[in-house]
Design an enzyme around this catalytic site. Structure first.
Site, PDB file in Angstrom:
ATOM      1  N   GLU A  43     -13.924  20.221  13.809  1.00 37.92           N
ATOM      2  CA  GLU A  43     -13.992  18.958  13.457  1.00 37.92           C
ATOM      3  C   GLU A  43     -15.343  19.498  12.689  1.00 37.92           C
ATOM      4  O   GLU A  43     -16.619  19.756  13.734  1.00 37.92           O
ATOM      5  CB  GLU A  43     -13.851  18.089  13.859  1.00 37.92           C
ATOM      6  CG  GLU A  43     -13.880  16.180  12.646  1.00 37.92           C
ATOM      7  CD  GLU A  43     -13.837  15.224  13.071  1.00 37.92           C
ATOM      8  OE1 GLU A  43     -13.826  14.930  13.707  1.00 37.92           O
ATOM      9  OE2 GLU A  43     -13.516  14.249  11.946  1.00 37.92           O
ATOM     10  N   ARG A 269      -9.793  20.775  29.221  1.00 42.93           N
ATOM     11  CA  ARG A 269     -11.404  20.826  28.435  1.00 42.93           C
ATOM     12  C   ARG A 269     -12.005  21.614  29.798  1.00 42.93           C
ATOM     13  O   ARG A 269     -11.849  21.534  30.815  1.00 42.93           O
ATOM     14  CB  ARG A 269     -12.132  19.628  28.041  1.00 42.93           C
ATOM     15  CG  ARG A 269     -11.489  19.083  27.310  1.00 42.93           C
ATOM     16  CD  ARG A 269     -12.235  17.691  26.986  1.00 42.93           C
ATOM     17  NE  ARG A 269     -13.021  17.950  26.211  1.00 42.93           N
ATOM     18  CZ  ARG A 269     -13.144  17.621  24.657  1.00 42.93           C
ATOM     19  NH1 ARG A 269     -12.175  17.411  24.282  1.00 42.93           N
ATOM     20  NH2 ARG A 269     -14.326  17.341  24.231  1.00 42.93           N
ATOM     21  N   LYS A 279     -19.745  17.308  21.375  1.00 42.56           N
ATOM     22  CA  LYS A 279     -20.683  16.672  20.168  1.00 42.56           C
ATOM     23  C   LYS A 279     -20.885  15.763  20.011  1.00 42.56           C
ATOM     24  O   LYS A 279     -22.354  15.547  19.457  1.00 42.56           O
ATOM     25  CB  LYS A 279     -19.864  17.379  19.182  1.00 42.56           C
ATOM     26  CG  LYS A 279     -19.198  18.704  19.082  1.00 42.56           C
ATOM     27  CD  LYS A 279     -18.642  19.043  17.703  1.00 42.56           C
ATOM     28  CE  LYS A 279     -16.891  18.445  17.485  1.00 42.56           C
ATOM     29  NZ  LYS A 279     -16.850  19.051  17.016  1.00 42.56           N
TER      30      LYS A 279
HETATM   31  P1  ATP Z   1     -16.265  17.132  21.525  1.00 46.40           P
HETATM   32  O1  ATP Z   1     -15.197  16.510  22.087  1.00 46.40           O
HETATM   33  O2  ATP Z   1     -17.249  17.595  21.821  1.00 46.40           O
HETATM   34  O3  ATP Z   1     -16.491  16.445  20.238  1.00 46.40           O
HETATM   35  P2  ATP Z   1     -13.837  17.829  19.961  1.00 46.40           P
HETATM   36  O4  ATP Z   1     -12.599  17.303  20.984  1.00 46.40           O
HETATM   37  O5  ATP Z   1     -14.127  16.451  19.333  1.00 46.40           O
HETATM   38  O6  ATP Z   1     -15.403  18.049  20.992  1.00 46.40           O
HETATM   39  P3  ATP Z   1     -13.474  19.250  17.714  1.00 46.40           P
HETATM   40  O7  ATP Z   1     -13.588  20.399  16.484  1.00 46.40           O
HETATM   41  O8  ATP Z   1     -12.026  18.641  16.875  1.00 46.40           O
HETATM   42  O9  ATP Z   1     -14.407  18.704  18.660  1.00 46.40           O
HETATM   43  O10 ATP Z   1     -12.416  20.453  18.378  1.00 46.40           O
HETATM   44  C1  ATP Z   1     -12.067  21.906  17.757  1.00 46.40           C
HETATM   45  C2  ATP Z   1     -10.977  22.367  19.273  1.00 46.40           C
HETATM   46  O11 ATP Z   1     -11.940  22.125  20.117  1.00 46.40           O
HETATM   47  C3  ATP Z   1     -10.198  21.182  19.860  1.00 46.40           C
HETATM   48  O12 ATP Z   1      -9.000  22.534  19.575  1.00 46.40           O
HETATM   49  C4  ATP Z   1     -10.979  21.051  20.599  1.00 46.40           C
HETATM   50  O13 ATP Z   1      -9.343  20.798  21.831  1.00 46.40           O
HETATM   51  C5  ATP Z   1     -10.866  22.528  21.450  1.00 46.40           C
HETATM   52  N1  ATP Z   1     -12.230  21.875  22.547  1.00 46.40           N
HETATM   53  C6  ATP Z   1     -13.182  20.298  22.425  1.00 46.40           C
HETATM   54  N2  ATP Z   1     -13.742  20.705  23.793  1.00 46.40           N
HETATM   55  C7  ATP Z   1     -13.488  21.661  24.298  1.00 46.40           C
HETATM   56  C8  ATP Z   1     -13.644  21.776  25.633  1.00 46.40           C
HETATM   57  N3  ATP Z   1     -15.071  21.479  26.466  1.00 46.40           N
HETATM   58  N4  ATP Z   1     -12.584  22.718  25.616  1.00 46.40           N
HETATM   59  C9  ATP Z   1     -12.605  23.018  25.925  1.00 46.40           C
HETATM   60  N5  ATP Z   1     -11.898  22.757  24.797  1.00 46.40           N
HETATM   61  C10 ATP Z   1     -12.346  22.095  23.741  1.00 46.40           C
HETATM   62 MG    MG Z   2     -11.760  15.866  17.959  1.00 44.55          MG
END
Ligand code: ATP
Ligand code: MG
Length: 779
Positions: A43, A269, A279
């Site tokens: 995102e 994760r 993020k």
């Molecule tokens: P954040 O919690 O840091 O905001 P998010 O999951 O909201 O991360 P996205 O942009 O939605 O961020 O993530 C894109 C992809 O990266 C998703 O498939 C998510 O599952 C994966 N992802 C995000 N954080 C991690 C992590 N710490 N380890 C592994 N994969 C991750």
């Molecule tokens: Mg997300």
């Protein structure tokens, strides 16, 4: 199927994981005609961090391994938080990591029309309805984990009315929150995600790509499965927090799509100790000014790590070392540092830089004279060639910490009256320290050098206990040096009661204004990573460096100084054990196994062959021992003192080399006879193997003989039968239920009891004897 070993992102021997196993099964059963299509769906509401790298690595590598493709798709269905700045940054970061999506760059916002059509179909099929309850009412009627929700009074609206309202929602007739579109599933479902979830909401907001085309926006749980289906994704990989969403993912596809359809798989994760990976939280650090920005080298963002000097290879290496499993774990930050060092070790030439300079005048060295001394770039175990010249002159700088006016015990470096080696230079003796009359601080040393020690070797075999790095005052380059360290002082900053932001490490960046670097660095490309000998790995900050004034970032230290502080144990969490089981994770220490077999020149190769033949060593160990002349001599010396060659080789490769990382053997205050004595103490059962490691650490620090350490600290192994018997009795009495269970047949508990006995005796009990006595006691 391509060979995983040829892919730079995955290592040969990388453990498989359940997602990969599923893909293999699907290919075998012809489920998607053998196709593998994955996607990475960020995102655009922030910058990517190291956690995302794990997902990226997995998505792209799995597709690549099986001849498939991976799309980059922006999951941009939320107009309020998304920004083209983030889109650009994410594209750059994924590219930098080394992945390629060809022309398959997609945006969920391009699917809005299609998603709308699917919603209309759901309404027509009686599977979705427009609800006109307020936000509070929606929340209040959801129920709880233990109680079912309440059905909405609008749930049974006629299809025609739903269609009409939904069309008018899209046309902008209503205000935010007036209506929502909901799936009609089951308000009593145990999985709360299935209690008539929202599919669309009204938001009169400007979308960074779609402008004001839309005022209704699809929810993630609705848009995501359909975006996957539209792109023909086969394996939709996401993280564990979406496990409960999978039922809804499937419902949406079952009801709004036809075959073929993707399936969702969830993995753990990446969490790192001393780090936050979210993020939202990283944005707070930026907004609150706790860091300089998203690219602050202390940030775990990819842009921050890139600026710090970490390479994409190191990050991919970390990703290939952590497990892909179904349990949340926290990975030791030491493992990341380890991956960085491992990568830089082979790419960073060794040079000399003095971070906190202390002036040294060599009083018997001719004024105005400069000698350009030969200095190899790769003095250690990296099989690379190359050297540069370093200027030696009458006025030098050494590290302030390398001098003590009144040396404490164990300090072997420079002090008044003491002789040390200047690396590649000469032996010098300190005659006098000159103090600043005002502060009383030493501001200059007067030393003399021995002209017969040019290159750092004494002709008469005289030994010195320390080798110091240095630079010539006149020739060195002044630079700013930024010493980076972990951003948080707590291993799990978010799991504490206090605000996680209160755990920012005040020493996460220490700026040194006037460090001195040897002049050769000015000839190298700006992106050269260096090892500053005895200091760590550095490179020029790409933003703040200028030709006149370089700024060097410390990428990582040479050794894990934190592990030392916490008693030599790299901290781990309990869950780490699971992770280790799922994907054999090599520890953040170097053992002989993970050192690449060195390429040797003819002389060393011959010696390695001799070691192999004469001492029955395996060929890798023989090569490693032979790669460095000083190490090879050390080994031979230990063997000549009666040490079994295999033990000597094991201790040198597993323990000594780890201590040495980046240092010279000459820097350690021990000789081969120290090691020989230590091994003898162990072999004759004076000390246990566990204690031997402690004694080893102590002797490396102090240079004391192992025998004296054992006596001084009372570390002799406990072999006195009656003494041990009483400890065993106490342990068994202290754990009556465990003893009961053992007697009931769970004899595996013997390990527990031995462990307790070892604890009570501070590791001094002879484990075999302890075991025997416990068995007798419990019989
Ligand atoms: P954040 O919690 O840091 O905001 P998010 O999951 O909201 O991360 P996205 O942009 O939605 O961020 O993530 C894109 C992809 O990266 C998703 O498939 C998510 O599952 C994966 N992802 C995000 N954080 C991690 C992590 N710490 N380890 C592994 N994969 C991750
Ligand atoms: Mg997300």
């Amino acid at each position: 199927m391509s060979d995983a070993a040829t892919d730079p992102g995955s290592k040969p021997g990388t453990a498989t994981n359940f997602i990969r196993d599923t893909i293999i099964e699907d290919i075998a059963s012809g489920k998607y005609d053998g196709r593998v299509v994955t996607r990475f769906p960020p995102e655009p509401n922030g910058y990517l961090h190291i956690g995302h790298a794990k997902a990226i690595n997995l998505d792209f590598n799995l597709a690549d391994e099986f001849g498939g493709v991976c799309n980059l798709r922006f999951d941009d269905t939320n107009p309020e938080t998304e920004d083209p700045e983030y889109v650009a940054a994410i594209i750059r970061d994924v590219k930098w990591l080394g992945f390629d999506w060809d022309d398959r760059l997609y945006f969920a916002s391009d699917y809005f029309e299609k998603l709308y059509e699917c919603a209309v179909k759901l309404i027509k099929d009686g599977k979705a309805y427009v609800d006109s309850q307020s936000d509070e009412e929606l929340r209040a009627t959801r129920g709880t984990v233990t109680e079912p929700g309440t059905e909405s009074p609008y749930r049974n609206r006629p299809v025609e009315e739903n269609l009409d309202l939904f069309e008018r929602m899209r046309a902008g007739e209503f205000k935010d929150g007036e209506h929502v579109l909901r799936a009609k599933i089951d308000m009593a479902a145990t999985n709360m995600k299935l209690r008539d979830p929202l599919l669309y909401r009204i938001r009169h907001a400007h979308h960074y790509r779609r402008g004001d085309d839309w005022c209704i926006y699809p929810m993630y749980d609705y848009a995501h499965p359909l975006s996957d289906a539209i792109e023909g994704i086969t394996h939709s990989i996401c993280t564990l927090e979406f496990e409960n969403n999978r039922a809804l993912y499937d419902w949406v596809l079952d009801n709004a799509w036809t075959v073929p359809r993707p399936h969702q798989y969830e993995f753990n994760r990446l969490h790192l100790t001393y780090t936050v990976l979210s993020k939202r939280k990283l944005l707070q650090l930026v907004d609150d000014g706790l860091v300089d920005g998203w690219d602050d080298p202390r940030m775990p963002t990819l842009t921050g790590q890139r600026r710090r000097g970490v390479t994409p290879e190191a990050i991919r290496d970390l990703c290939s070392r952590v497990g892909v499993i179904k349990t949340d774990t926290r990975v030791d930050l030491g493992l990341y540092d380890y991956a960085i060092r491992n990568d830089l070790n082979f790419r960073a030439p060794r040079v000399m830089a003095v971070v906190r300079p202390l002036k040294v005048v060599i009083t018997n060295y001719p004024e105005g004279q400069t000698e350009w001394l030969d200095a190899p770039y790769w003095p250690h175990d990296v099989p690379k060639e190359g050297s540069r010249k370093v200027p030696f002159s009458r006025t030098l700088f050494i590290e302030r910490d390398d001098f003590m006016e009144t040396p404490v015990k164990k300090f072997y470096r420079l002090a008044p009256g003491r002789e040390v080696r200047l690396r590649y230079g000469y032996f010098i003796t300190c005659d006098e320290g000159i103090k600043d009359p005002k502060t009383g601080e030493i501001e200059e040393l007067r030393c003399t050098y021995d002209p017969k020690t040019r290159g750092g070797d004494s002709a008469d075999g005289r030994k010195v206990k320390a080798t110091l790095h240095w630079v010539s005052a006149e020739h060195s380059v002044s630079a700013e040096v930024r010493l980076y360290d972990r951003l948080f002082t707590e291993a799990e900053p978010e799991s504490q009661d206090e605000d996680w932001k209160s755990f920012i490490n005040p020493e996460s960046r220490i700026v040194v204004e006037d460090a001195r670097i040897e002049p050769s660095v000015t000839d190298d490309p700006a992106d050269t990573r260096y090892q500053f000998e005895r200091q760590g790995y550095f490179w020029r900050d790409p933003m703040d460096s200028t030709d006149e004034r370089p700024v060097f970032n410390r990428i990582v230290t040479l050794r894990d100084s934190w592990a030392k502080i916490s008693g030599g144990h790299v901290e781990t969490t309990v869950e780490r054990v699971d992770e280790a089981k799922a994907a054999p994770q090599r520890p953040p220490v170097s053992s002989s196994e993970e050192r690449k077999p060195p390429r040797l020149n003819a002389r060393r190769r011959e010696r390695a062959e001799r070691f192999e033949a004469d001492y029955e060593l395996d060929s890798q160990d023989a090569a490693l021992l032979s790669a460095d002349d000083a190490i090879a001599e050390f080994f031979l010396e230990a063997v000549s003192q009666g040490t079994p060659p295999l033990s000597a080789a094991n201790w040198i490769l597993n323990e000594l080399l780890r201590e040495l990382k980046g240092l010279d053997l000459a820097d350690l205050p021990i000789t081969a006879s120290h090691l020989a004595e230590l091994i003898a103490l162990m072999d004759d059962d004076t000390i246990s193997g566990r204690i031997a490691k402690d004694v080893f650490a102590e002797m490396i620090e102090s240079g004391e003989k192992p025998g004296s350490i054992v006596e001084a600290k009372g570390l002799r192994q406990l072999t006195d039968q009656s003494e041990l018997e009483s400890v065993v009795k106490a342990v068994v009495e202290g754990h009556p239920d465990k003893a009961e269970t053992y007697r009931g047949g769970k004899t595996g508990l013997i390990g527990f009891f031995v462990g307790q006995v070892m604890r009570r005796t501070d590791g001094k009990a002879n484990p075999e004897l302890a075991r025997k006595l416990i068995e007798e006691e419990l019989a």
